[in-house]
Every structure is written in C-alpha cells, then in structure tokens.
Design an enzyme around this catalytic site. Structure first.
Site, PDB file in Angstrom:
ATOM      1  N   LYS A  43       0.816  -1.215   0.000  1.00 36.47           N
ATOM      2  CA  LYS A  43       0.000   0.000   0.000  1.00 36.47           C
ATOM      3  C   LYS A  43       0.854   1.271   0.000  1.00 36.47           C
ATOM      4  O   LYS A  43       2.049   1.239   0.263  1.00 36.47           O
ATOM      5  CB  LYS A  43      -0.964  -0.014   1.197  1.00 36.47           C
ATOM      6  CG  LYS A  43      -2.118  -0.997   0.991  1.00 36.47           C
ATOM      7  CD  LYS A  43      -3.189  -0.883   2.053  1.00 36.47           C
ATOM      8  CE  LYS A  43      -4.399  -1.728   1.665  1.00 36.47           C
ATOM      9  NZ  LYS A  43      -5.443  -1.711   2.700  1.00 36.47           N
ATOM     10  N   ARG A  74      -3.683 -10.251   5.021  1.00 35.06           N
ATOM     11  CA  ARG A  74      -4.209 -10.276   3.646  1.00 35.06           C
ATOM     12  C   ARG A  74      -3.083  -9.760   2.743  1.00 35.06           C
ATOM     13  O   ARG A  74      -2.689  -8.601   2.838  1.00 35.06           O
ATOM     14  CB  ARG A  74      -5.455  -9.396   3.545  1.00 35.06           C
ATOM     15  CG  ARG A  74      -6.130  -9.397   2.182  1.00 35.06           C
ATOM     16  CD  ARG A  74      -7.385  -8.524   2.200  1.00 35.06           C
ATOM     17  NE  ARG A  74      -8.068  -8.546   0.903  1.00 35.06           N
ATOM     18  CZ  ARG A  74      -7.787  -7.747  -0.109  1.00 35.06           C
ATOM     19  NH1 ARG A  74      -6.826  -6.829   0.009  1.00 35.06           N
ATOM     20  NH2 ARG A  74      -8.457  -7.832  -1.250  1.00 35.06           N
TER      21      ARG A  74
END
Length: 260
Positions: free
Chosen positions: A204, A238
C-alpha cells in the site's frame, strides 16, 4: 489470506488474472505457499476507483468461484464485496467468508444476509465510499474513534445473530499515511474485543510513499510491516505475496514460542 483481484484497475495487479489458466496458476501457487484463504475482489476499492455496477461485479465474480470450486474444492474462498446480493450469490456458489470494506454501511441488507447464511464476516473500518474516503480522514481521536466504531458494529452484528466476526481496522481507508502508522502502533488495543484481527497492508501507499518507490517495489517494506503487525496482535494477513507473508507468520510464531 491470498489476494486474487478480478478487477482491471487494482493498484498492484489489476488486469493480471484475465483467463482461467492465469487464475488457476496463481491460486495453486498461493495454496502451495501457505494461503489459508483466497480473497477474491471484483470491485476495486483503491482510492478514487471507478464505480462498478452490481451486475458487472457478479459477472466477474461468480464464474471464478465456480472455477475454483471445481479445481480446488476444499479451498476457503473469501469474497470481498459490500453488496448483499453479491454476497448471497457468492455464498450459494461456495464462498465461505464475506469480506465487507463497509461493515454494512453501504448496503442495509448485508447483516441480514450474513446472519441467514451464518458464514464468517469480516467487517472493516472505512468512512464514506472508495470514491470519497480520502477526503474523510478526520478524527477526534483515531484509535478511540475506531474502537467506538467497532463496538457499535459488533453489537449490531451480534444482535442479528452474526456469530463469527473478524475485524479489520482498514489501513489506507479514510486514513492518511501518518494515521496509518498511528494505527499500526496501537493495533494491540483492538485485541480487547476478543475477535480475530485481519490486516491489509500489502504494497500500500503507506509503504511506497514513505520509501519514495512504487507498489511493485514495496515487497520488502510490506514484509517489515507485516512482522510488526503480527507482533502487535494481527491474526490474519491479507497479502499479494503469500510465500513471503507465510514466512513472516512462521518466524513470529517461533519468536513467541521462545519468549522467556
């Protein structure tokens, strides 16, 4: 939890898995390298992502669930959706978990759908929608605001007889880079709910913006933050890179086993 994006515009691997061979190859790789769940998304939730009609989300999702159920019948499939109709049809076709970025806020029927099916339900923290969330990263007290949010959501869910709840603090969703790191610093404060904590940090912007790099160059930074998150109480990771994430899990498990 291995990520399988079925969208053309996801920030890291958008459009990569367009045919059966590519999908099956990636899922087999993830399962062979430690994935417990496969999390499938057909609606990109990256900041500013385009809106996808419900019928298009279903068109992308259902055939792939059928494909995986045929080739990997024992696989635990998690479906990343905030729509109750997509959740219901996915469950009918074999999905075992629903992963809702909106925790019911974007579909009033979601809680009832989960309660009826009795599948585990991942509820994430987000403000607004994927299109608006980056404008809503304003909090009186980030950690307390999120704890209050989850306490309310957990109460609502349990009142509707949703029995298996996993919480996700929502890194990158309506949070600035600085807020993401504050959240990671205090992740252990969410253990008081007594529920599994899922974290989504993989590649991210909170990683690659700090390192002045890109999602494609963010694996090392992802691994570093995964390790920190596990030490602070994360139960499920995840991840795009399942092999590396699984290695983090194994090393942290041994570290904890040998604590004095």
């Amino acid at each position: 939890m291995g990520i399988l994006n079925l969208t053309p515009d996801s920030f890291f691997d958008g459009g990569k898995y367009r045919n059966e061979a590519a999908i099956l190859g990636q899922v087999e790789y993830m399962l062979n390298h430690g994935a417990t769940f496969i999390d499938m998304g057909a609606y990109s939730s990256r900041p500013g992502a385009e809106h996808v009609p419900e019928d298009e989300e279903l068109r992308r999702m259902i055939p792939v669930i059928d494909l995986l159920m045929k080739h990997f019948p024992n696989t635990l499939i998690s479906v990343d959706t905030f729509r109750s109709k997509v959740a219901a049809e996915s469950i009918e076709h074999g999905a075992a978990i629903i992963n809702d970025i909106a925790a019911g806020n974007l579909d009033d029927e979601m809680f009832a759908t989960i309660a009826k099916s009795q599948v585990p339900y991942i509820m994430m923290h987000m403000k607004g929608t994927p299109q608006s969330m980056q404008k809503e990263a304003v909090y009186d007290d980030l950690i307390n605001d999120l704890r209050y949010y989850f306490s309310e959501k957990i109460e609502q869910a349990t009142e509707q007889k949703i029995n298996d709840i996993i919480i996700d603090p929502g890194f990158g969703f309506a949070k600035t880079t600085q807020q993401n790191y504050t959240l990671l610093n205090h992740l252990d404060m969410f253990q008081t709910f007594g529920l599994p904590i899922l974290i989504g940090l993989s590649r991210k912007s909170m990683i690659y913006k700090v390192l002045n790099s890109s999602p494609q160059e963010a694996l090392n930074g992802t691994t570093a933050l995964h390790t920190i998150a596990l030490l602070k109480g994360a139960n499920i990771i995840r991840a795009h890179d399942v092999k590396e994430a699984s290695e983090c899990v194994k090393l942290v498990e041994v570290l904890k086993e040998n604590a004095l």
